[in-house]
Motif scaffolding. Structure first.
Motif, PDB file in Angstrom:
ATOM      1  N   SER A 154      33.600  61.821  45.595  1.00  0.00           N
ATOM      2  CA  SER A 154      32.165  61.813  45.879  1.00  0.00           C
ATOM      3  C   SER A 154      31.305  62.544  44.856  1.00  0.00           C
ATOM      4  CB  SER A 154      31.911  62.406  47.270  1.00  0.00           C
ATOM      5  OG  SER A 154      32.279  63.772  47.323  1.00  0.00           O
ATOM      6  N   HIS A 155      31.888  63.452  44.082  1.00  0.00           N
ATOM      7  CA  HIS A 155      31.051  64.256  43.203  1.00  0.00           C
ATOM      8  C   HIS A 155      30.315  63.402  42.185  1.00  0.00           C
ATOM      9  CE1 HIS A 155      29.980  67.140  39.987  1.00  0.00           C
ATOM     10  NE2 HIS A 155      29.849  67.990  40.981  1.00  0.00           N
ATOM     11  N   GLY A 156      31.022  62.481  41.559  1.00  0.00           N
ATOM     12  CA  GLY A 156      30.379  61.620  40.568  1.00  0.00           C
ATOM     13  C   GLY A 156      29.310  60.743  41.183  1.00  0.00           C
ATOM     14  N   LEU A 157      29.601  60.209  42.385  1.00  0.00           N
ATOM     15  CA  LEU A 157      28.620  59.365  43.059  1.00  0.00           C
ATOM     16  C   LEU A 157      27.369  60.160  43.400  1.00  0.00           C
ATOM     17  CD1 LEU A 157      27.679  56.814  44.538  1.00  0.00           C
ATOM     18  CD2 LEU A 157      28.970  57.582  46.534  1.00  0.00           C
ATOM     19  N   MET A 158      27.545  61.367  43.898  1.00  0.00           N
ATOM     20  CA  MET A 158      26.404  62.169  44.314  1.00  0.00           C
ATOM     21  C   MET A 158      25.530  62.559  43.122  1.00  0.00           C
ATOM     22  SD  MET A 158      26.605  65.163  47.167  1.00  0.00           S
ATOM     23  CE  MET A 158      27.698  64.102  48.099  1.00  0.00           C
ATOM     24  N   SER A 159      26.176  62.906  42.017  1.00  0.00           N
ATOM     25  CA  SER A 159      25.419  63.244  40.808  1.00  0.00           C
ATOM     26  C   SER A 159      24.603  62.057  40.329  1.00  0.00           C
ATOM     27  CB  SER A 159      26.371  63.706  39.703  1.00  0.00           C
ATOM     28  OG  SER A 159      27.084  64.854  40.068  1.00  0.00           O
ATOM     29  N   LEU A 182      43.379  55.294  45.987  1.00  0.00           N
ATOM     30  CA  LEU A 182      42.422  54.752  46.946  1.00  0.00           C
ATOM     31  C   LEU A 182      40.984  54.877  46.449  1.00  0.00           C
ATOM     32  CD1 LEU A 182      44.100  56.053  50.206  1.00  0.00           C
ATOM     33  CD2 LEU A 182      43.944  53.686  49.446  1.00  0.00           C
ATOM     34  N   ARG A 183      40.821  55.430  45.272  1.00  0.00           N
ATOM     35  CA  ARG A 183      39.494  55.560  44.672  1.00  0.00           C
ATOM     36  C   ARG A 183      38.748  54.228  44.640  1.00  0.00           C
ATOM     37  NH1 ARG A 183      35.227  55.595  43.121  1.00  0.00           N
ATOM     38  NH2 ARG A 183      34.130  56.821  41.573  1.00  0.00           N
ATOM     39  N   THR A 184      39.465  53.143  44.443  1.00  0.00           N
ATOM     40  CA  THR A 184      38.821  51.832  44.346  1.00  0.00           C
ATOM     41  C   THR A 184      38.271  51.344  45.682  1.00  0.00           C
ATOM     42  OG1 THR A 184      40.964  50.717  44.663  1.00  0.00           O
ATOM     43  CG2 THR A 184      40.257  51.150  42.389  1.00  0.00           C
ATOM     44  N   ASP A 239      31.320  53.777  46.684  1.00  0.00           N
ATOM     45  CA  ASP A 239      30.381  53.830  45.562  1.00  0.00           C
ATOM     46  C   ASP A 239      30.119  52.460  44.966  1.00  0.00           C
ATOM     47  OD1 ASP A 239      33.002  53.758  44.626  1.00  0.00           O
ATOM     48  OD2 ASP A 239      32.547  54.896  42.816  1.00  0.00           O
ATOM     49  N   SER A 240      31.090  51.533  45.110  1.00  0.00           N
ATOM     50  CA  SER A 240      30.925  50.201  44.535  1.00  0.00           C
ATOM     51  C   SER A 240      30.358  49.193  45.534  1.00  0.00           C
ATOM     52  CB  SER A 240      32.270  49.684  44.014  1.00  0.00           C
ATOM     53  OG  SER A 240      33.224  49.609  45.064  1.00  0.00           O
ATOM     54  N   HIS A 241      29.974  49.654  46.712  1.00  0.00           N
ATOM     55  CA  HIS A 241      29.416  48.751  47.715  1.00  0.00           C
ATOM     56  C   HIS A 241      28.092  48.170  47.205  1.00  0.00           C
ATOM     57  CE1 HIS A 241      27.734  47.247  51.471  1.00  0.00           C
ATOM     58  NE2 HIS A 241      28.955  47.342  51.985  1.00  0.00           N
ATOM     59  N   PRO A 242      27.823  46.885  47.475  1.00  0.00           N
ATOM     60  CA  PRO A 242      26.583  46.265  46.987  1.00  0.00           C
ATOM     61  C   PRO A 242      25.308  47.016  47.380  1.00  0.00           C
ATOM     62  CG  PRO A 242      28.076  44.575  47.777  1.00  0.00           C
ATOM     63  CD  PRO A 242      28.707  45.891  48.116  1.00  0.00           C
ATOM     64  N   PHE A 243      25.294  47.602  48.566  1.00  0.00           N
ATOM     65  CA  PHE A 243      24.103  48.347  48.977  1.00  0.00           C
ATOM     66  C   PHE A 243      23.884  49.557  48.085  1.00  0.00           C
ATOM     67  CE2 PHE A 243      21.492  51.207  51.473  1.00  0.00           C
ATOM     68  CZ  PHE A 243      20.565  50.357  52.055  1.00  0.00           C
ATOM     69  N   HIS A 244      24.955  50.289  47.789  1.00  0.00           N
ATOM     70  CA  HIS A 244      24.830  51.435  46.902  1.00  0.00           C
ATOM     71  C   HIS A 244      24.434  50.992  45.490  1.00  0.00           C
ATOM     72  CE1 HIS A 244      27.204  54.808  49.158  1.00  0.00           C
ATOM     73  NE2 HIS A 244      25.950  54.715  49.549  1.00  0.00           N
ATOM     74  N   LEU A 245      24.970  49.881  45.053  1.00  0.00           N
ATOM     75  CA  LEU A 245      24.613  49.404  43.714  1.00  0.00           C
ATOM     76  C   LEU A 245      23.122  49.086  43.638  1.00  0.00           C
ATOM     77  CD1 LEU A 245      27.657  47.082  42.861  1.00  0.00           C
ATOM     78  CD2 LEU A 245      27.274  49.471  42.191  1.00  0.00           C
TER      79      LEU A 245
END
Length: 231
Positions: free
Chosen positions: A148-153, A17-19, A23-29
């Motif tokens: 979340s760890h990679g996204l937060m970093s 479910l990682r996909t 993190d890949s949402h356009p707003f986050h990008l």
């Protein structure tokens, strides 16, 4: 009834479910690319506040539904992390400091005047899920910690680089959260695997995590749709 998955296969099903993580949402990008305006960042922070303030309520629902005192002893620390042990401490306080660093007043965040209906609906649905579903499903929904760890970093590094006008104290939430999120993800996964011995429970846990991913993306969908219009 189908045979239960092995611990390895069950874990793999959850990690698939990682996909669907946000993190890949356009707003986050756009956030990581440094193209959000100050108003867009303020809208994000004000709306994300509603999610942050409801996390302890979600965790309290898990405690109320869980009959295992060993689990409750561990899980209650999450409430303490967010609420602190006294006023002026905890993850929620750090989020307010970030909102202030972005130019929002504490009062306008606390009174939730900028919270969009779609965000409120999604977060309330998450709290209701934790209250009404078996405790282990509510715990499984929180396995977004694994992702979340990679996204937060990355967010911490990119926001420091792309938005230098944000004061360093505004990043206190992320720096504090990085210290615990990886360990929480591992312990939560172990807890779910131990307490889902049947295929039925395993499939329910996977569905719970998928639901949480949908909640998170619904939050950003709403903020993205109204991007730049509030506050």
């Amino acid at each position: 009834m189908s045979d239960a998955w092995s611990a390895e296969e069950f874990t793999a099903r959850l990690r698939e479910l990682r996909t669907r993580y946000w993190d890949s949402h356009p707003f986050h990008l756009r956030m990581h690319a440094g193209t959000l305006t100050k108003d867009e960042l303020r809208s994000w922070a004000a709306n994300r506040w509603y999610y942050q303030r409801c996390i302890p309520r979600k965790d309290a629902a898990i405690l109320a539904n869980c009959p295992d005192p060993d689990v409750r002893r561990v899980w209650r620390e999450r409430i303490v992390w967010h609420d602190g042990t006294k006023p002026g401490e905890g993850g929620a306080e750090n989020w307010l400091r970030m909102a202030e660093a972005l130019g929002l007043s504490r009062d306008e965040v606390l009174d939730e005047r900028h919270v969009l209906p779609g965000v409120r609906f999604a977060v309330d649905a998450y709290v209701t899920f934790a209250r009404t579903r078996p405790w282990v499903e509510a715990v499984a929904s929180g396995l977004t910690e694994m992702f979340s760890h990679g996204l937060m970093s990355r967010r911490l590094a990119d926001m420091r680089a792309r938005y230098p006008w944000i004061a360093e104290e505004g990043f206190a939430y992320f720096t504090a959260r990085l210290a615990v999120v990886s360990g929480e993800g591992r312990s939560t996964l172990d807890l779910v695997v131990r307490n889902c011995p049947t295929r039925e429970r395993q499939e329910a846990a996977v569905a719970a995590l998928a639901f949480k991913c949908d909640v998170l993306r619904a939050i950003l969908d709403t903020v993205d749709y109204y991007s730049g219009t509030r506050p």
